[in-house]
Motif scaffolding. Sequence first.
Motif, PDB file in Angstrom:
ATOM      1  N   ILE A 160       1.599  -1.193   6.059  1.00  0.00           N
ATOM      2  CA  ILE A 160       0.234  -1.728   5.956  1.00  0.00           C
ATOM      3  C   ILE A 160      -0.624  -1.201   7.109  1.00  0.00           C
ATOM      4  O   ILE A 160      -1.772  -0.796   6.922  1.00  0.00           O
ATOM      5  N   ALA A 161      -0.026  -1.170   8.320  1.00  0.00           N
ATOM      6  CA  ALA A 161      -0.777  -0.680   9.489  1.00  0.00           C
ATOM      7  C   ALA A 161      -1.158   0.785   9.281  1.00  0.00           C
ATOM      8  O   ALA A 161      -2.285   1.195   9.587  1.00  0.00           O
ATOM      9  N   THR A 162      -0.241   1.573   8.732  1.00  0.00           N
ATOM     10  CA  THR A 162      -0.509   3.002   8.506  1.00  0.00           C
ATOM     11  C   THR A 162      -1.639   3.174   7.494  1.00  0.00           C
ATOM     12  O   THR A 162      -2.542   3.997   7.685  1.00  0.00           O
ATOM     13  N   LEU A 163      -1.577   2.368   6.432  1.00  0.00           N
ATOM     14  CA  LEU A 163      -2.577   2.511   5.377  1.00  0.00           C
ATOM     15  C   LEU A 163      -3.950   2.025   5.826  1.00  0.00           C
ATOM     16  O   LEU A 163      -4.968   2.494   5.333  1.00  0.00           O
ATOM     17  N   SER A 164      -3.970   1.050   6.748  1.00  0.00           N
ATOM     18  CA  SER A 164      -5.253   0.478   7.185  1.00  0.00           C
ATOM     19  C   SER A 164      -6.016   1.430   8.090  1.00  0.00           C
ATOM     20  O   SER A 164      -7.212   1.263   8.302  1.00  0.00           O
ATOM     21  N   ASN A 165      -5.298   2.388   8.668  1.00  0.00           N
ATOM     22  CA  ASN A 165      -5.951   3.342   9.575  1.00  0.00           C
ATOM     23  C   ASN A 165      -6.391   4.591   8.832  1.00  0.00           C
ATOM     24  O   ASN A 165      -5.772   4.979   7.858  1.00  0.00           O
ATOM     25  N   GLY A 166      -7.442   5.177   9.287  1.00  0.00           N
ATOM     26  CA  GLY A 166      -7.883   6.454   8.711  1.00  0.00           C
ATOM     27  C   GLY A 166      -8.722   6.265   7.464  1.00  0.00           C
ATOM     28  O   GLY A 166      -9.051   5.138   7.074  1.00  0.00           O
ATOM     29  N   PRO A 167      -9.063   7.389   6.818  1.00  0.00           N
ATOM     30  CA  PRO A 167      -9.912   7.300   5.621  1.00  0.00           C
ATOM     31  C   PRO A 167      -9.218   6.581   4.469  1.00  0.00           C
ATOM     32  O   PRO A 167      -8.001   6.392   4.496  1.00  0.00           O
ATOM     33  N   LYS A 207      -5.682  -4.276  -3.904  1.00  0.00           N
ATOM     34  CA  LYS A 207      -6.867  -4.853  -4.565  1.00  0.00           C
ATOM     35  C   LYS A 207      -8.050  -4.872  -3.603  1.00  0.00           C
ATOM     36  O   LYS A 207      -9.179  -4.542  -3.979  1.00  0.00           O
ATOM     37  N   GLN A 208      -7.782  -5.278  -2.356  1.00  0.00           N
ATOM     38  CA  GLN A 208      -8.856  -5.341  -1.359  1.00  0.00           C
ATOM     39  C   GLN A 208      -9.482  -3.982  -1.099  1.00  0.00           C
ATOM     40  O   GLN A 208     -10.688  -3.842  -0.989  1.00  0.00           O
ATOM     41  N   LYS A 209      -8.628  -2.967  -1.021  1.00  0.00           N
ATOM     42  CA  LYS A 209      -9.114  -1.636  -0.618  1.00  0.00           C
ATOM     43  C   LYS A 209      -9.374  -0.722  -1.809  1.00  0.00           C
ATOM     44  O   LYS A 209      -9.636   0.466  -1.600  1.00  0.00           O
ATOM     45  N   THR A 210      -9.228  -1.248  -3.014  1.00  0.00           N
ATOM     46  CA  THR A 210      -9.294  -0.442  -4.256  1.00  0.00           C
ATOM     47  C   THR A 210      -8.481   0.860  -4.165  1.00  0.00           C
ATOM     48  O   THR A 210      -8.918   1.937  -4.540  1.00  0.00           O
ATOM     49  N   THR A 211      -7.298   0.674  -3.638  1.00  0.00           N
ATOM     50  CA  THR A 211      -6.338   1.784  -3.587  1.00  0.00           C
ATOM     51  C   THR A 211      -5.380   1.598  -4.759  1.00  0.00           C
ATOM     52  O   THR A 211      -4.914   0.492  -4.985  1.00  0.00           O
ATOM     53  N   ALA A 212      -5.106   2.661  -5.479  1.00  0.00           N
ATOM     54  CA  ALA A 212      -4.123   2.524  -6.569  1.00  0.00           C
ATOM     55  C   ALA A 212      -2.728   2.476  -5.959  1.00  0.00           C
ATOM     56  O   ALA A 212      -2.452   3.160  -4.971  1.00  0.00           O
ATOM     57  N   LEU A 213      -1.881   1.627  -6.514  1.00  0.00           N
ATOM     58  CA  LEU A 213      -0.548   1.430  -5.952  1.00  0.00           C
ATOM     59  C   LEU A 213       0.501   1.694  -7.023  1.00  0.00           C
ATOM     60  O   LEU A 213       0.387   1.202  -8.144  1.00  0.00           O
ATOM     61  N   VAL A 214       1.489   2.509  -6.682  1.00  0.00           N
ATOM     62  CA  VAL A 214       2.601   2.729  -7.614  1.00  0.00           C
ATOM     63  C   VAL A 214       3.888   2.320  -6.912  1.00  0.00           C
ATOM     64  O   VAL A 214       4.186   2.797  -5.815  1.00  0.00           O
TER      65      VAL A 214
END
Length: 459
Positions: A160-167, A207-214
């Motif tokens: 989660i920390a990795t995904l929250s950082n950067g674009p 859902k919060q970040k509108t990132t698709a998740l597989v």
Amino acid sequence: MAKAVKLNYICQSCHATSSRWSGKCASCGAWNSLIEETKEKIPPVGGISGSKSFGHKVALEKLAHKETAVARIITNLTELDRVTGGGIVPGAATLIGGEPGIGKSTLLLQLAAALASQGLRIVYFCGEEATAQVRIRSERLNILNAPIELASETNLGNIIATLSNGPMVDLVIIDSIQTLWSDNIEAAPGTISQVRAASQTLIRFAKQKTTALVLVGHITKEGQIAGPKVVEHMVDTVLYFEGDRGHPFRLLRTVKNRFGATDEIGVFEMSDSGLRQVENPSELFLGERDATAPGAAVFAGIEGTRPILVEIQALVAPSSLGTPRRTVVGWESSRLSMILAVLDARCGISFSQHDVYLNVAGGLKITEPAADLAAAAALLSSFSGNALPTDHIYFGEISLSGTVRATGHVASRLREAGKLGFQRAVLSSAGDTGARVEQMKLYRIKYLKELAVDVSTCE
Ligand code: TYD
Ligand code: MG
């Protein structure tokens, strides 16, 4: 002072909880399936006890609210786009389940490469393998230069920390959900508590970040490993990757889809350089057919909305056993028993002194009752030693009374068969919807008996 955490034993097979450990689950009877996990605390409902409120008022909406069409990430892998209902939805969670070794990681790496080369940001967490292994696979798939971001990480917090950082990340792939673990939960990775917690956290984040998740989920034949079944309720789309490891064909099947139709299938072929899309599966399934051998009938089946022609093969041989053998591959043995019983009782053809083998060619599994007629034709052909006409297809459900019942999708079955050069269809006389295909003659039968006569007289 923090309260002592209460422990519970959860059956990894049926999810029943018990306060005491035992070797056998009292609920489903599975052995050694109880695993100690922390009992989840359910927060008290605010306001009811009167003292404290734990929530806040939310805005309620009218049902008649104009929603804009769902945006989709089109993968350009047409078979994958087909099963997802036209592409992956940003913010949605997809679960891909399947037995180990079937090709999930290969499919997702190919998907990641296809999207990354479109300029999307794709992050792939390969908890099951080292990044070096993924690199070797991508070399084999010839996608080494695709700008995929890769990490072999299994800690949920770190992910989660990795995904929250950067674009913003367009697509996150977690391979697999069973390897993830959270510090907050006292249970081993792969247990129901861990899998549930990890999925919930990731889905909320997506859902919060509108990132698709597989999410990738392993299942075994016995359904032993905890995970996918729990996760199925939480995600928007569930796909199952199926196939027989002895055959190169793989089916990606939609089991649940909040954004499209279910029961769709995508067909792939596992090759030396990854999965290849199969746009015309019937040609493939009939590719190695020996049409002149007795005991083979072509079934015009439907998978989802897609017609697929497949060969049903039967072998009937005199038996030296007291109880003759009945073996099926790709079919239900109870359906074979039923057809044999109907052939005996309604057509007077007894298989009681014969071993019977029934096989669906190409490693396909057929569950459609419409395959009954093709199976019966194959059985009769092998029994009589006469090959069936090479340009015939068969479909129809057989009832216990010996009648042939109508099936749906007649037009698309006929169209597919016509396309591949078949000229005659044997089907039920009931439910004529007027579907016709040029150059395709229909031979409509009401009773299975009529098929028996046809087969024994054919040249
Ligand atoms: P894999 O994707 O690792 O399966 P899963 O993630 O579902 O466990 O691959 C499964 C099998 O596919 C493996 O036995 C090797 C085979 N394979 C090929 O035949 N060709 C290929 O190009 C690749 C990458 C794998
Ligand atoms: Mg894998």
